[in-house]
Design an enzyme around this catalytic site. Sequence first.
Site, mmCIF file in Angstrom:
data_model
loop_
_atom_site.group_PDB
_atom_site.id
_atom_site.type_symbol
_atom_site.label_atom_id
_atom_site.label_comp_id
_atom_site.label_asym_id
_atom_site.label_seq_id
_atom_site.Cartn_x
_atom_site.Cartn_y
_atom_site.Cartn_z
ATOM 1 N N SER A 1 0.824 -1.210 0.000
ATOM 2 C CA SER A 1 0.000 0.000 0.000
ATOM 3 C C SER A 1 0.859 1.262 0.000
ATOM 4 C CB SER A 1 -0.911 0.023 1.226
ATOM 5 O OG SER A 1 -1.674 -1.150 1.288
HETATM 6 N N1 SAH Z 1 -0.807 -5.004 4.095
HETATM 7 C C1 SAH Z 1 -0.089 -5.245 2.860
HETATM 8 C C2 SAH Z 1 -0.926 -4.885 1.646
HETATM 9 C C3 SAH Z 1 -1.203 -6.109 0.931
HETATM 10 S S1 SAH Z 1 -2.293 -6.083 -0.434
HETATM 11 C C4 SAH Z 1 1.245 -4.548 2.849
HETATM 12 O O1 SAH Z 1 1.525 -3.777 3.779
HETATM 13 O O2 SAH Z 1 2.044 -4.803 1.936
HETATM 14 C C5 SAH Z 1 -3.513 -7.214 0.163
HETATM 15 C C6 SAH Z 1 -3.063 -8.585 0.545
HETATM 16 O O3 SAH Z 1 -4.207 -9.288 0.998
HETATM 17 C C7 SAH Z 1 -2.492 -9.410 -0.611
HETATM 18 O O4 SAH Z 1 -1.240 -9.903 -0.248
HETATM 19 C C8 SAH Z 1 -3.507 -10.551 -0.768
HETATM 20 O O5 SAH Z 1 -2.927 -11.769 -1.176
HETATM 21 C C9 SAH Z 1 -4.079 -10.639 0.634
HETATM 22 N N2 SAH Z 1 -5.394 -11.272 0.723
HETATM 23 C C10 SAH Z 1 -6.423 -11.225 -0.153
HETATM 24 N N3 SAH Z 1 -7.467 -11.935 0.293
HETATM 25 C C11 SAH Z 1 -7.093 -12.454 1.505
HETATM 26 C C12 SAH Z 1 -7.744 -13.275 2.474
HETATM 27 N N4 SAH Z 1 -8.989 -13.724 2.302
HETATM 28 N N5 SAH Z 1 -7.069 -13.585 3.599
HETATM 29 C C13 SAH Z 1 -5.793 -13.148 3.807
HETATM 30 N N6 SAH Z 1 -5.126 -12.379 2.924
HETATM 31 C C14 SAH Z 1 -5.777 -12.027 1.793
#
Ligand code: SAH
Length: 208
Positions: free
Chosen positions: A59
Site C-alpha cells: 500500500s
Molecule cells: N498489508 C499489505 C498490503 C497487501 S495487499 C502490505 O503492507 O504490503 C492485500 C493482501 O491481501 C495481498 O497480499 C492478498 O494476497 C491478501 N489477501 C487477499 N485476500 C485475503 C484473504 N482472504 N485472507 C488473507 N489475505 C488475503
Amino acid sequence: MLKTILWHSSMLESKNIKISEEVLKAIRNVPRHEFVPQKLVKYAYKDRPLAIGFGQTISQPFIVALMTELLNISDTSVVLEIGTGSGYQAAILAEMGVNVYSVEIIPELAEQASKVLNTLYPEIKLRVGDGYFGWKEYAPFDGIVVTAAVDHIPEPLTHQLKAGGKIVIPIGSPYTVQELIIVEKKINGDFILHQILPVRFVPLTGDH
Ligand code: SAH
C-alpha cells in the site's frame, strides 16, 4: 515522503484526523525498501503503492499511516492484520510496539514477507490462511486492520474484536473504489460505522 504525508494529513483536518507523531515516527523508522521488489527499490520512498508480485501491492505509505492512526492503538495493543502482503503494514505496527498477528492467503507472499520480517521484527506472528475468518486462537484483538477490499464486514472479525476496539477496512466493490470505514465496537457490543475516505484496494479473495 514525510512531506507528502503531512500534506495529506492537513487534508484530513476537516475530518479531525491527524497522523500522530508515533505513527509518523514508525513510518520514518521502517525501511520500506526492504519490502519492495529489487527492481522497484528506487520508488520505495515515494508515496505510492507498488507491485509486489502475484497481482498484489504494497500500500501507499499515506494509506498505511492513516489506517494505523484510525486503529487508535497503543504499545500494549494486540492487532490482527488481514492481508500480510509485503509485510510493511505489520512492520509499522510492530515498530510502534504493537503485538501483531497477520494472515495472508497466498503462501508465496507469506513466505516472502516472513523472510524480511524474521530479520526485522521476529516477534510478528504470521499465518497462511483465509483472513475472512480471522485468527480465533488469539482473539479478541484491540484492533483489526483489513488491507484487502470486501463488499461487507466479515462477521467473524466482529466477534474477534474487543469491546472498545476498531476494525479499519475498505468496504465496497472489490473491483472499483471502496470507502475506508472504521467499525467501532462499543462497550455494550453495539457497532458504530465511520466513513473516512475513498480508497482502492485489491480484492479480499477466498471462499466466503
Ligand atoms: N498489508 C499489505 C498490503 C497487501 S495487499 C502490505 O503492507 O504490503 C492485500 C493482501 O491481501 C495481498 O497480499 C492478498 O494476497 C491478501 N489477501 C487477499 N485476500 C485475503 C484473504 N482472504 N485472507 C488473507 N489475505 C488475503
